[in-house]
Enzyme design. Structure first.
Site, PDB file in Angstrom:
ATOM      1  N   GLU A 173       0.805  -1.243   0.000  1.00 30.46           N
ATOM      2  CA  GLU A 173       0.000   0.000   0.000  1.00 30.46           C
ATOM      3  C   GLU A 173       0.828   1.278   0.000  1.00 30.46           C
ATOM      4  O   GLU A 173       0.610   2.173   0.814  1.00 30.46           O
ATOM      5  CB  GLU A 173      -0.991  -0.012   1.171  1.00 30.46           C
ATOM      6  CG  GLU A 173      -1.904  -1.232   1.129  1.00 30.46           C
ATOM      7  CD  GLU A 173      -2.825  -1.362   2.340  1.00 30.46           C
ATOM      8  OE1 GLU A 173      -2.862  -0.451   3.182  1.00 30.46           O
ATOM      9  OE2 GLU A 173      -3.505  -2.402   2.425  1.00 30.46           O
ATOM     10  N   ASN A 214       2.105  -5.149  -3.126  1.00 30.37           N
ATOM     11  CA  ASN A 214       0.706  -5.461  -2.813  1.00 30.37           C
ATOM     12  C   ASN A 214      -0.092  -4.182  -2.533  1.00 30.37           C
ATOM     13  O   ASN A 214       0.394  -3.295  -1.821  1.00 30.37           O
ATOM     14  CB  ASN A 214       0.689  -6.360  -1.559  1.00 30.37           C
ATOM     15  CG  ASN A 214      -0.659  -6.997  -1.292  1.00 30.37           C
ATOM     16  OD1 ASN A 214      -1.264  -7.571  -2.198  1.00 30.37           O
ATOM     17  ND2 ASN A 214      -1.140  -6.897  -0.061  1.00 30.37           N
ATOM     18  N   HIS A 250     -10.651  -6.391  -1.765  1.00 29.56           N
ATOM     19  CA  HIS A 250     -11.680  -6.286  -0.728  1.00 29.56           C
ATOM     20  C   HIS A 250     -12.877  -5.602  -1.395  1.00 29.56           C
ATOM     21  O   HIS A 250     -12.880  -4.390  -1.566  1.00 29.56           O
ATOM     22  CB  HIS A 250     -11.174  -5.462   0.456  1.00 29.56           C
ATOM     23  CG  HIS A 250     -10.012  -6.106   1.164  1.00 29.56           C
ATOM     24  ND1 HIS A 250     -10.155  -7.264   1.896  1.00 29.56           N
ATOM     25  CD2 HIS A 250      -8.707  -5.766   1.236  1.00 29.56           C
ATOM     26  CE1 HIS A 250      -8.971  -7.614   2.403  1.00 29.56           C
ATOM     27  NE2 HIS A 250      -8.076  -6.724   2.009  1.00 29.56           N
ATOM     28  N   GLU A 280      -6.162 -10.760  -1.268  1.00 30.31           N
ATOM     29  CA  GLU A 280      -6.926 -10.609  -0.020  1.00 30.31           C
ATOM     30  C   GLU A 280      -8.427 -10.614  -0.319  1.00 30.31           C
ATOM     31  O   GLU A 280      -9.181  -9.797   0.205  1.00 30.31           O
ATOM     32  CB  GLU A 280      -6.512  -9.314   0.697  1.00 30.31           C
ATOM     33  CG  GLU A 280      -5.023  -9.234   0.986  1.00 30.31           C
ATOM     34  CD  GLU A 280      -4.612  -7.994   1.774  1.00 30.31           C
ATOM     35  OE1 GLU A 280      -5.475  -7.320   2.347  1.00 30.31           O
ATOM     36  OE2 GLU A 280      -3.393  -7.709   1.800  1.00 30.31           O
ATOM     37  N   ASP A 282     -12.172 -10.719  -0.455  1.00 28.94           N
ATOM     38  CA  ASP A 282     -13.436 -10.931   0.254  1.00 28.94           C
ATOM     39  C   ASP A 282     -14.481 -10.023  -0.392  1.00 28.94           C
ATOM     40  O   ASP A 282     -14.145  -9.019  -0.997  1.00 28.94           O
ATOM     41  CB  ASP A 282     -13.342 -10.747   1.781  1.00 28.94           C
ATOM     42  CG  ASP A 282     -12.642  -9.492   2.248  1.00 28.94           C
ATOM     43  OD1 ASP A 282     -12.637  -8.493   1.518  1.00 28.94           O
ATOM     44  OD2 ASP A 282     -12.110  -9.513   3.383  1.00 28.94           O
TER      45      ASP A 282
HETATM   46  O1  9MR Z   1      -7.158  -8.398   8.469  1.00 24.00           O
HETATM   47  C1  9MR Z   1      -6.228  -7.561   9.137  1.00 24.00           C
HETATM   48  C2  9MR Z   1      -6.846  -7.089  10.444  1.00 24.00           C
HETATM   49  O2  9MR Z   1      -6.976  -8.180  11.326  1.00 24.00           O
HETATM   50  C3  9MR Z   1      -5.967  -6.015  11.056  1.00 24.00           C
HETATM   51  O3  9MR Z   1      -6.581  -5.503  12.222  1.00 24.00           O
HETATM   52  C4  9MR Z   1      -5.754  -4.911  10.041  1.00 24.00           C
HETATM   53  C5  9MR Z   1      -4.907  -3.788  10.573  1.00 24.00           C
HETATM   54  O4  9MR Z   1      -4.971  -2.677   9.734  1.00 24.00           O
HETATM   55  O5  9MR Z   1      -5.138  -5.447   8.882  1.00 24.00           O
HETATM   56  C6  9MR Z   1      -5.931  -6.380   8.245  1.00 24.00           C
HETATM   57  O6  9MR Z   1      -5.321  -6.841   7.046  1.00 24.00           O
HETATM   58  C7  9MR Z   1      -5.029  -5.856   6.062  1.00 24.00           C
HETATM   59  C8  9MR Z   1      -3.848  -6.343   5.273  1.00 24.00           C
HETATM   60  O7  9MR Z   1      -2.783  -6.585   6.112  1.00 24.00           O
HETATM   61  C9  9MR Z   1      -3.452  -5.349   4.191  1.00 24.00           C
HETATM   62  N1  9MR Z   1      -4.550  -5.041   3.347  1.00 24.00           N
HETATM   63  C10 9MR Z   1      -5.758  -4.618   4.007  1.00 24.00           C
HETATM   64  C11 9MR Z   1      -6.160  -5.668   5.046  1.00 24.00           C
HETATM   65  C12 9MR Z   1      -7.471  -5.269   5.660  1.00 24.00           C
HETATM   66  O8  9MR Z   1      -7.349  -4.058   6.350  1.00 24.00           O
END
Ligand code: 9MR
Length: 756
Positions: A173, A214, A250, A280, A282
């Protein structure tokens, strides 16, 4: 109408409805992608991981160690998936909680578990701006110090897993939605060099590891994916070891993302020698939405599986969790959930069936899918209006989507809504079996119903086009539909004060309307004169046009959402496009008289409210817009009414602003944003651009330079949005001229602007 004609019309209509032959699509591949009914029966006994193996596709999921304590979770994960991504426990905060002290206890467990179960691991994520330890965030680092911290982190973590973790999300990101570098702790101190450094250090620590960039909102052709593409190309030219790009995906069920846009992005990355992973996945669903949402969700999963099966460059797809029992969605998006392929009881959902069936077909040589390659093949430029299935043959406002009457087609070039005091309204349509069931809510300060010409009276008209025929139904306020030669039944009923009109249109010769996309329009007429002294001053439609619905022209589309239903892959009707007028000179500003001659359009659809897209009251926020062109410049004016201006939000898109989306020819889409009172934010764009607001924020004048002069008749892909924040929390409205799901920023759901 004579009897033979009547029955042949019935036949035309029935065939069209039953076979769905109302579409004409010159691209068979596109219809194969979107048009077949969804198969929710799982046709293979094999789990996903085995089907994936047969086509060299790793199918994975993200998880945390604690989930493995749950037997059902563990069984499902091991049975179905061949790839593991640590959802959180490999992030900086967890593996290096104190400076120089590494903690691999949790992440080791995940890697061991993967090894025991013959899964590949993708490490996630070496460099991110979130989930960093306090010691890292709270120190003010010099450039050299921070570079040393990062180098040590990457080399230690990648080194620890050398030969065991095959794939890494090296940088996560790094770009913002406009395509600039995201301002993070890394960027602030190291500039954009940190991206290059991170890949080089990861490669030094494990030369065999496959290294990924990513990000999210990068699956299709977007400002952000353009930036990623450009930057990857630049780094590859310098010899930086990068092997692929992950796109997170997402999504929400409302997103109608096209496979074409994703396909083009995969292809351009492939030209650089890069693989694409879906990292990722969903697809979240609004709480309370019924089973049809699960099918919409399955459609999104199906599309992604098809792309993965089609492109050898996509050799890994990962869902962000295994079952709806453990998912980040409900705690991050209030009111949403059910985003994964397994439900909370670990039962496979329709999304699972869709993915399984695609992989089965691909593995057994029965795979007919091929993404269209040309964006122009997706000819829909206004999203179809949604008719939702009703649970009984009665209108139920909990089950439908309301849309506004948005344009005055009697206004000539003044298409924008008249002041709300004269008339305004909204409408919704649902269906039950073979009946279209609708409601119009009408506000009007004066009702005229005694004109001798029925159409000059206050009335509602409904236009449908099916197969070879079209029908116009008119009900003067207080009366039923006038009889017409419609081969089914139609009935309309007004309440006593003329504020509500309920109607039913019943189709003969068809069992169920589900899955049909038909031509549709609806109008609300207003006459405020005294009897016989004149006609209507407004006839409001949800679409712009020239009031020729009665001639069978300028229809929009209505889509019967529901089980197995997929919008026809190409439009069944073509609404009128928006127009930009030719200007003799560069206008001097918003007050230039040249604007008087141009087309004025409404900001009418609140895409932030998917249950009721009609705009808030006109005094809360409302506006109109117009565009003209002179040589190679587009110029525009926005008139804005807003009772409260908010411009102090940290995220600029959460402020009151105007966004303009422009895509010309084969160029990629550019999104321009101007917060009220400010110039356009800077974007990667080859031409010039400016935005100037009046001191009170009620008028905006803007210009955008194109690469070559505009030709008369030329169409550009376009959208424009007016965002309103009233409470400093989040935006309450984002108003567009067309309905949609607020994804213009992804280059999706753009509309069409034609040069006069
Ligand atoms: O799914 C992850 C969640 O449990 C954490 O609290 C969060 C913290 O920001 O990160 C989530 O995973 C992220 C991933 O690492 C990067 N892309 C976005 C995902 C969803 O926020």
């Amino acid at each position: 109408m004579n009897k033979t004609l009547l029955s042949s019309l019935t036949a035309v209509m029935a065939t069209a409805l039953v076979t769905g032959c109302t579409t004409t699509d010159d691209s068979p591949s596109a219809s194969a992608a979107n048009n077949e009914p969804l198969d929710v029966v799982i046709r293979s006994d094999l789990p996903l991981r085995q089907l994936g193996d047969m086509i060299n596709l790793s199918v994975g999921a993200a998880l945390e160690t604690r989930h493995l304590d749950n037997q059902q979770f563990r069984d499902t994960f091991v049975r179905e998936f061949s790839q593991l991504t640590p959802e959180n426990e490999m992030k900086f905060k967890y593996v290096q909680p104190q400076r120089g002290q590494f903690d691999f206890i949790a992440s080791d467990k995940l890697v061991e578990f993967a090894e025991q179960n013959d899964m590949v691991v993708k490490g996630h994520a070496l460099v991110w701006h979130i989930q960093n330890p306090e010691w890292l965030e709270n120190t003010s680092w010099s450039k050299d110090e921070l570079a040393a911290v990062l180098e040590n982190h990457i080399k230690t973590v990648v080194g620890h897993y050398k030969g065991r973790v095959m794939y890494w999300d090296v940088v996560n990101e790094a770009f913002d939605d406009q395509g600039g570098f995201r301002n993070t702790l890394w960027y602030e101190t190291l500039g954009d060099d940190y991206i290059e450094m991170a890949f080089r250090w990861a490669h030094e620590a494990d030369p065999d590891a496959v290294l990924f960039y990513n990000d999210y909102s990068t699956e299709g052709m977007t400002a952000k994916s353009n930036a990623v593409y450009r930057h990857m190309k630049k780094l590859l030219d310098k010899g930086v070891p990068i092997h692929g790009v992950g796109t997170q995906l997402h999504l929400t069920v409302e997103h109608q993302i096209s496979d074409v846009s994703i396909a083009r992005n995969i292809e351009r990355l492939s030209e650089l020698g890069l693989d694409t992973h879906f990292t990722e996945i969903d697809v979240r669903i609004r709480d309370g939405n019924g089973d049809s949402a699960l099918l919409d969700q399955a459609n999104r999963y199906e599309m992604l599986a098809k792309l993965a099966a089609f492109y050898p460059e996509v050799d890994m797809i990962t869902t962000w969790g295994v079952s709806d029992q453990y998912s980040w969605i409900p705690s991050w998006f209030t009111g949403y959930g059910r985003a994964l392929m397994f439900d909370t009881d670990y039962q496979p959902k329709p999304a699972y069936a869709a993915v399984s069936n695609v992989l089965l077909d691909a593995a057994t040589g029965n795979f007919g899918y091929e993404p269209a390659t040309d964006l122009s093949k997706v000819g829909r430029f206004v999203q179809p209006f949604n008719a939702k299935p009703l649970s009984s043959a009665k209108f139920n406002q909990q089950e439908v989507v309301y849309y506004p009457f948005a344009y005055n087609q009697l206004g000539g070039k003044q298409q924008q809504l008249p002041a709300s005091t004269t008339t305004e309204g909204k409408w919704a349509v649902g269906y039950h079996n073979n009946k279209l069931i609708g409601r119009v809510l009408r506000k009007d300060n004066k009702t005229v119903v005694d004109h001798s010409q029925a159409w000059e009276n206050d009335n509602v008209e409904v236009f449908i086009r099916v197969g070879g025929g079209f029908w116009q139904f008119r009900a003067v306020v207080g009366q039923d539909f006038a009889p017409l030669g419609f081969p089914g039944k139609a009935k309309g009923e007004w309440n006593r004060d003329g504020t509500q009109f309920d109607f039913v249109i019943e189709f003969d010769g068809v069992q169920d309307l589900v899955g049909e996309t038909i031509g549709f329009n609806i109008a609300l007429s207003d006459n405020d004169k005294n009897t016989e002294s004149g006609g209507r001053h407004a006839q409001l439609y949800p679409l712009t046009g020239t009031n020729i619905g009665w001639q069978g022209e300028e229809f929009g589309e209505l889509f019967m959402n529901g089980q197995n239903a997929v919008v026809a892959s190409s439009p069944v009707s073509a609404p009128a496009p928006f127009k930009m007028s030719r200007l003799n000179d560069m206008p001097s500003g918003a007050a230039d008289s040249a604007w008087d001659q141009g087309y004025h359009y409404s900001f009418a659809f609140n895409q932030l409210n998917q249950a009721d897209m009609s705009p808030p009251s006109q005094s809360d926020v409302s506006g109109s817009w117009q565009v003209g062109y002179h040589q190679n410049w587009l110029y525009g004016v926005v008139n804005r009414n807003d009772d409260k201006t908010v411009t102090n939000m940290e995220q600029s898109y959460q402020n009151d602003n105007v966004e303009v989306f422009v895509q010309r020819g084969d160029n990629t889409m550019t999104q321009f944003r101007t917060v009220v009172g400010q110039d356009f934010e800077s974007v990667h764009y080859a031409g010039g651009y400016f935005a100037e607001w009046s001191a009170d924020g009620s008028q905006l004048f803007f210009g955008i330079e194109l690469d070559t002069p505009v030709n008369s008749g030329e169409a550009i892909r376009w959208n424009i949005a007016l965002a309103d924040n009233d409470d400093g929390q989040g935006r309450s409205a984002q108003l567009y001229p067309v309905p949609g799901s607020n994804i213009a920023y992804l280059g999706e759901e753009l509309t069409k602007l034609v040069a006069e």
